[in-house]
Design a protein around this motif. Structure first.
Motif, PDB file in Angstrom:
ATOM      1  N   TYR A  49      57.778 102.042 -56.492  1.00 28.57           N
ATOM      2  CA  TYR A  49      57.762 100.992 -57.590  1.00 28.57           C
ATOM      3  C   TYR A  49      57.138 100.954 -59.200  1.00 28.57           C
ATOM      4  O   TYR A  49      57.425 100.777 -59.752  1.00 28.57           O
ATOM      5  CB  TYR A  49      56.996  99.741 -56.399  1.00 28.57           C
ATOM      6  CG  TYR A  49      56.827  98.495 -57.720  1.00 28.57           C
ATOM      7  CD1 TYR A  49      57.725  97.485 -57.246  1.00 28.57           C
ATOM      8  CD2 TYR A  49      55.717  98.089 -58.014  1.00 28.57           C
ATOM      9  CE1 TYR A  49      57.325  96.800 -58.008  1.00 28.57           C
ATOM     10  CE2 TYR A  49      55.380  97.176 -58.473  1.00 28.57           C
ATOM     11  CZ  TYR A  49      56.044  96.109 -59.202  1.00 28.57           C
ATOM     12  OH  TYR A  49      55.680  95.072 -59.587  1.00 28.57           O
ATOM     13  N   GLU A  51      57.432 103.426 -60.605  1.00 29.98           N
ATOM     14  CA  GLU A  51      58.292 104.290 -61.149  1.00 29.98           C
ATOM     15  C   GLU A  51      57.515 106.240 -61.771  1.00 29.98           C
ATOM     16  O   GLU A  51      58.148 106.688 -62.449  1.00 29.98           O
ATOM     17  CB  GLU A  51      59.133 104.243 -62.797  1.00 29.98           C
ATOM     18  CG  GLU A  51      59.745 102.595 -62.362  1.00 29.98           C
ATOM     19  CD  GLU A  51      60.675 101.661 -63.264  1.00 29.98           C
ATOM     20  OE1 GLU A  51      60.075 102.619 -64.657  1.00 29.98           O
ATOM     21  OE2 GLU A  51      61.110 101.261 -62.907  1.00 29.98           O
ATOM     22  N   ASP A  54      59.883 108.642 -58.374  1.00 26.62           N
ATOM     23  CA  ASP A  54      61.671 108.548 -57.496  1.00 26.62           C
ATOM     24  C   ASP A  54      61.515 108.000 -56.197  1.00 26.62           C
ATOM     25  O   ASP A  54      60.739 108.449 -55.529  1.00 26.62           O
ATOM     26  CB  ASP A  54      62.778 109.859 -57.888  1.00 26.62           C
ATOM     27  CG  ASP A  54      64.390 109.401 -57.604  1.00 26.62           C
ATOM     28  OD1 ASP A  54      64.387 107.681 -58.246  1.00 26.62           O
ATOM     29  OD2 ASP A  54      64.336 109.389 -56.563  1.00 26.62           O
ATOM     30  N   TYR A 160      57.837  99.607 -52.044  1.00 29.12           N
ATOM     31  CA  TYR A 160      58.615  99.643 -52.983  1.00 29.12           C
ATOM     32  C   TYR A 160      59.478  98.242 -53.592  1.00 29.12           C
ATOM     33  O   TYR A 160      58.807  97.570 -54.695  1.00 29.12           O
ATOM     34  CB  TYR A 160      59.578 100.356 -53.130  1.00 29.12           C
ATOM     35  CG  TYR A 160      60.781 100.406 -53.896  1.00 29.12           C
ATOM     36  CD1 TYR A 160      60.167 101.600 -54.902  1.00 29.12           C
ATOM     37  CD2 TYR A 160      62.034 100.146 -53.958  1.00 29.12           C
ATOM     38  CE1 TYR A 160      61.555 101.541 -55.979  1.00 29.12           C
ATOM     39  CE2 TYR A 160      62.672  99.667 -55.829  1.00 29.12           C
ATOM     40  CZ  TYR A 160      62.461 100.719 -55.921  1.00 29.12           C
ATOM     41  OH  TYR A 160      63.402 100.923 -57.077  1.00 29.12           O
TER      42      TYR A 160
END
Length: 200
Positions: A49, A51, A54, A160
């Motif tokens: 989440y 980043e 991935d 996420y």
């Protein structure tokens, strides 16, 4: 231990380092490190989440970590459990309980492998009994993957998509540091518990 310390000192902005750390933690938790599998999966989803890694990389790496840990448990059951049982022979109650569980597993092993994934206290023992009772490795892997893939995808996706909620809870985006601090504390706690058991 040196390997774990090496991960702490790797640049934590590196997706490869974070992925490798998640993988290693899962493998070690499968063989006794007191870090619940769910915690690592949720951390992986939250890192995605943010980043830092991935999303799909997190899912693949975490699934691979679960399977690797379970293979280690399976091999322990297959090649070391007979020796452990010989050591336990003096404690009849423990040996009898173990044999009852093994008999149950021999009868319902397929179902147990699939349904035990969300059960924290049970799932660590499942690969050991699968190996001990003679389940073929290919069959165990197929059943284990059937349980691990949706379990991993669910928890990683949950953290996420709820990442903004975690932001509100922690207030800062330093979860990577918190992950390594938590890992270090868990290792220290595990060593302390084992040391106290040996002293008792």
């Amino acid at each position: 231990m040196n390997l774990l310390l090496a991960f702490v000192f790797l640049p934590i902005d590196s997706p490869a380092a974070l992925s490798a750390a998640l993988f290693v933690v899962l493998v070690l938790s499968g063989v006794g490190l007191p870090v619940p599998e769910e915690v690592t999966l949720i951390f992986g989803g939250y890192l995605a989440y943010l980043e830092f890694i991935d999303f799909w990389t997190a899912v693949y790496v975490l699934t691979a970590g679960i399977i690797a840990a379970d293979i280690v448990g399976f091999m322990l059951g297959r090649y070391a459990m007979a020796f452990v049982l010989r050591l336990l022979a003096r404690w009849r109650l423990v040996e009898a309980a173990f044999e009852k569980v093994a008999a149950l597993f021999a009868r319902f092993g397929d179902t147990i492998v699939v349904l035990s994934r969300p059960l924290a206290g049970v799932r660590v023992a499942v690969p050991i009994f699968a190996g001990y009772t003679g389940m073929p490795l290919w069959k165990f892997l197929a059943l284990d993957l059937a349980a691990a893939i949706p379990w991993t995808f669910f928890l990683v996706s949950l953290s996420y998509y709820l990442g903004s909620g975690f932001d509100l809870l922690v207030g800062v985006r330093l979860i990577r540091h918190a992950f390594f601090i938590f890992l270090g504390l868990a290792i220290v706690a595990g060593i302390a518990v084992r040391w106290m058991k040996l002293r008792a």
